[in-house]
Design an enzyme around this catalytic site. Structure first.
Site, PDB file in Angstrom:
ATOM      1  N   ALA A  66      41.412 -34.559  42.642  1.00  0.00           N
ATOM      2  CA  ALA A  66      42.252 -35.428  43.455  1.00  0.00           C
ATOM      3  C   ALA A  66      41.348 -36.482  44.082  1.00  0.00           C
ATOM      4  O   ALA A  66      40.138 -36.265  44.235  1.00  0.00           O
ATOM      5  CB  ALA A  66      42.939 -34.608  44.538  1.00  0.00           C
ATOM      6  N   GLY A 111      41.614 -30.976  40.864  1.00  0.00           N
ATOM      7  CA  GLY A 111      42.892 -31.338  40.238  1.00  0.00           C
ATOM      8  C   GLY A 111      42.754 -31.607  38.745  1.00  0.00           C
ATOM      9  O   GLY A 111      43.724 -31.470  38.002  1.00  0.00           O
ATOM     10  N   GLU A 114      42.907 -28.291  37.197  1.00  0.00           N
ATOM     11  CA  GLU A 114      44.299 -27.822  37.336  1.00  0.00           C
ATOM     12  C   GLU A 114      45.220 -28.535  36.345  1.00  0.00           C
ATOM     13  O   GLU A 114      46.151 -27.943  35.808  1.00  0.00           O
ATOM     14  CB  GLU A 114      44.768 -28.046  38.776  1.00  0.00           C
ATOM     15  CG  GLU A 114      44.022 -27.134  39.745  1.00  0.00           C
ATOM     16  CD  GLU A 114      44.300 -27.478  41.189  1.00  0.00           C
ATOM     17  OE1 GLU A 114      43.956 -28.604  41.615  1.00  0.00           O
ATOM     18  OE2 GLU A 114      44.869 -26.642  41.911  1.00  0.00           O
ATOM     19  N   GLU A 134      37.017 -27.133  45.418  1.00  0.00           N
ATOM     20  CA  GLU A 134      37.731 -27.532  46.641  1.00  0.00           C
ATOM     21  C   GLU A 134      37.168 -26.900  47.912  1.00  0.00           C
ATOM     22  O   GLU A 134      37.154 -27.531  48.970  1.00  0.00           O
ATOM     23  CB  GLU A 134      39.227 -27.180  46.536  1.00  0.00           C
ATOM     24  CG  GLU A 134      40.017 -28.102  45.627  1.00  0.00           C
ATOM     25  CD  GLU A 134      40.046 -27.662  44.176  1.00  0.00           C
ATOM     26  OE1 GLU A 134      39.205 -26.832  43.779  1.00  0.00           O
ATOM     27  OE2 GLU A 134      40.903 -28.154  43.429  1.00  0.00           O
TER      28      GLU A 134
HETATM   29  N1  COA Z   1      37.730 -38.768  44.351  1.00  0.00           N
HETATM   30  C1  COA Z   1      37.351 -40.016  44.653  1.00  0.00           C
HETATM   31  N2  COA Z   1      36.229 -40.590  44.152  1.00  0.00           N
HETATM   32  C2  COA Z   1      35.486 -39.850  43.317  1.00  0.00           C
HETATM   33  C3  COA Z   1      35.827 -38.531  42.961  1.00  0.00           C
HETATM   34  C4  COA Z   1      37.006 -38.000  43.527  1.00  0.00           C
HETATM   35  N3  COA Z   1      37.439 -36.759  43.231  1.00  0.00           N
HETATM   36  N4  COA Z   1      34.881 -38.043  42.125  1.00  0.00           N
HETATM   37  C5  COA Z   1      33.985 -39.025  41.956  1.00  0.00           C
HETATM   38  N5  COA Z   1      34.339 -40.118  42.665  1.00  0.00           N
HETATM   39  C6  COA Z   1      33.641 -41.408  42.750  1.00  0.00           C
HETATM   40  C7  COA Z   1      32.374 -41.308  43.564  1.00  0.00           C
HETATM   41  O1  COA Z   1      32.644 -41.414  44.939  1.00  0.00           O
HETATM   42  C8  COA Z   1      31.583 -42.476  43.016  1.00  0.00           C
HETATM   43  O2  COA Z   1      32.065 -43.663  43.615  1.00  0.00           O
HETATM   44  P1  COA Z   1      31.006 -44.832  44.049  1.00  0.00           P
HETATM   45  O3  COA Z   1      30.431 -45.311  42.739  1.00  0.00           O
HETATM   46  O4  COA Z   1      31.884 -45.843  44.718  1.00  0.00           O
HETATM   47  O5  COA Z   1      29.996 -44.164  44.917  1.00  0.00           O
HETATM   48  C9  COA Z   1      31.999 -42.519  41.554  1.00  0.00           C
HETATM   49  O6  COA Z   1      33.215 -41.781  41.450  1.00  0.00           O
HETATM   50  C10 COA Z   1      30.973 -41.864  40.630  1.00  0.00           C
HETATM   51  O7  COA Z   1      30.725 -40.560  41.115  1.00  0.00           O
HETATM   52  P2  COA Z   1      29.264 -40.018  41.525  1.00  0.00           P
HETATM   53  O8  COA Z   1      29.450 -38.925  42.514  1.00  0.00           O
HETATM   54  O9  COA Z   1      28.372 -41.157  41.898  1.00  0.00           O
HETATM   55  O10 COA Z   1      28.789 -39.433  40.117  1.00  0.00           O
HETATM   56  P3  COA Z   1      27.740 -38.248  39.873  1.00  0.00           P
HETATM   57  O11 COA Z   1      27.444 -38.255  38.422  1.00  0.00           O
HETATM   58  O12 COA Z   1      26.618 -38.323  40.831  1.00  0.00           O
HETATM   59  O13 COA Z   1      28.564 -36.909  40.234  1.00  0.00           O
HETATM   60  C11 COA Z   1      30.487 -35.464  40.222  1.00  0.00           C
HETATM   61  C12 COA Z   1      29.700 -36.554  39.477  1.00  0.00           C
HETATM   62  C13 COA Z   1      31.782 -35.233  39.448  1.00  0.00           C
HETATM   63  C14 COA Z   1      29.675 -34.158  40.269  1.00  0.00           C
HETATM   64  C15 COA Z   1      30.773 -35.923  41.666  1.00  0.00           C
HETATM   65  O14 COA Z   1      31.367 -37.221  41.597  1.00  0.00           O
HETATM   66  C16 COA Z   1      31.717 -35.039  42.435  1.00  0.00           C
HETATM   67  O15 COA Z   1      31.331 -33.983  42.908  1.00  0.00           O
HETATM   68  N6  COA Z   1      33.007 -35.470  42.581  1.00  0.00           N
HETATM   69  C17 COA Z   1      33.973 -34.761  43.360  1.00  0.00           C
HETATM   70  C18 COA Z   1      34.462 -33.545  42.619  1.00  0.00           C
HETATM   71  C19 COA Z   1      35.440 -32.763  43.489  1.00  0.00           C
HETATM   72  O16 COA Z   1      35.101 -32.217  44.510  1.00  0.00           O
HETATM   73  N7  COA Z   1      36.701 -32.701  43.034  1.00  0.00           N
HETATM   74  C20 COA Z   1      37.712 -31.942  43.675  1.00  0.00           C
HETATM   75  C21 COA Z   1      38.486 -32.819  44.568  1.00  0.00           C
HETATM   76  S1  COA Z   1      39.817 -31.895  45.298  1.00  0.00           S
END
Ligand code: COA
Length: 260
Positions: A66, A111, A114, A134
């Protein structure tokens, strides 16, 4: 209908839905969920669509969860509504009556995992990563993850992934039954299409009722599930395609199914 965050492409009877917000790793904001909702309504109405493939734009992510920017603003009241709405859209996907395949091309987190769980089948690229992180954000999986993960992989696996928030590889996901198949990245969409093709070669009503028997049956005591199975079996015995399928076998030829 054109969408902002989804791309929908048709290839014969298959509709491919691509989540397309690569700057945020295809995170699901409200608009994307509303578009998915509308897109599923369209697919449900269109008899020429017989299977769905869901995937993510870019090479890095299927759907990274999400949208955390939107999540951060949630109050208790709209947090519940957010969860119920997401659950209803994914339930629509799960019960649309057409098989759906998640082609997991990268991160499938929160999400995103999911969403994949609500699909009928899941194929992952060898580079994909899956998880329910989460709890690291102070929430729990609100789009059905606690329920579907436990049903698909068992409560031990669900507890491990949901409580630790650990992110696992595609190979490990295969080992615990979270995905059906792992392929090289270049093979992902062809493999999803091939799997859809195998299903599409079968009698459409038989596929539809099999899906219903599995899905509804899981919610019932076995006795009632068996009764549902027998009832749907009887219903299929009244179809033209059942006559055609059995006759074609006996005549040693390929069947011509008509969805009747
Ligand atoms: N919601 C909003 N933005 C998100 C996102 C999410 N779920 N997941 C990634 N992004 C954004 C990041 O904020 C980043 O934005 P920016 O370039 O403006 O800083 C961009 O996507 C790239 O992500 P980044 O974190 O820089 O990539 P990474 O390779 O270092 O890490 C992940 C990848 C997937 C491990 C990491 O983005 C992450 O942990 N995301 C969240 C996952 C999560 O908790 N999902 C459950 C949500 S309920």
């Amino acid at each position: 209908m054109p969408y902002e965050n989804l791309r929908v492409e048709r290839q014969d009877a298959i509709a491919r839905i691509t989540f397309d917000r690569p700057k945020v790793l295809n995170a699901l904001n409200r608009k994307t969920m509303e578009e998915l909702d509308a897109c599923l309504d369209e697919a449900a109405r269109d008899d020429s669509v017989r299977a769905l493939i869901l995937t993510g734009a870019g090479e890095k992510a299927f759907v990274a969860g999400a949208d955390i920017g939107e999540l951060a603003q949630r109050t208790p009241v709209d947090g519940k509504e957010f969860s119920l709405y997401g659950q209803s859209v994914l339930r629509k996907l799960e019960t649309i009556g057409k098989p759906s395949i998640a082609a997991i091309n990268g991160y499938a987190l929160g999400g995103g995992c999911e969403l994949a769980l609500a699909c009928t089948l899941r194929i992952a690229s060898r580079t994909a990563k899956l998880g329910q992180p989460e709890v690291k954000l102070g929430i729990l999986p609100g789009y059905g993850g606690t329920q579907r993960l436990a049903r698909l992989c068992g409560r031990g696996v669900a507890a491990r992934l949901v409580l630790t928030g650990e992110i696992i590889s595609a190979e490990e996901a295969l080992g615990i039954g979270l995905v059906n198949q792992v392929v090289e990245p270049a093979e992902l969409l062809p493999a999803a299409e091939a799997l859809a093709g195998k299903i599409l070669a079968n009698a459409p009503l038989a596929v539809r009722y099999s899906l219903e028997a599995i899905d509804r049956g899981l919610e019932m005591p076995q006795e009632q599930g068996l009764f549902l199975e027998a009832t749907l079996f009887g219903l299929l015995c009244a179809t033209e395609d059942m006559r055609e399928g059995t006759r074609a076998f006996l005549e040693k030829r390929a069947p011509q199914f008509k969805n009747r």
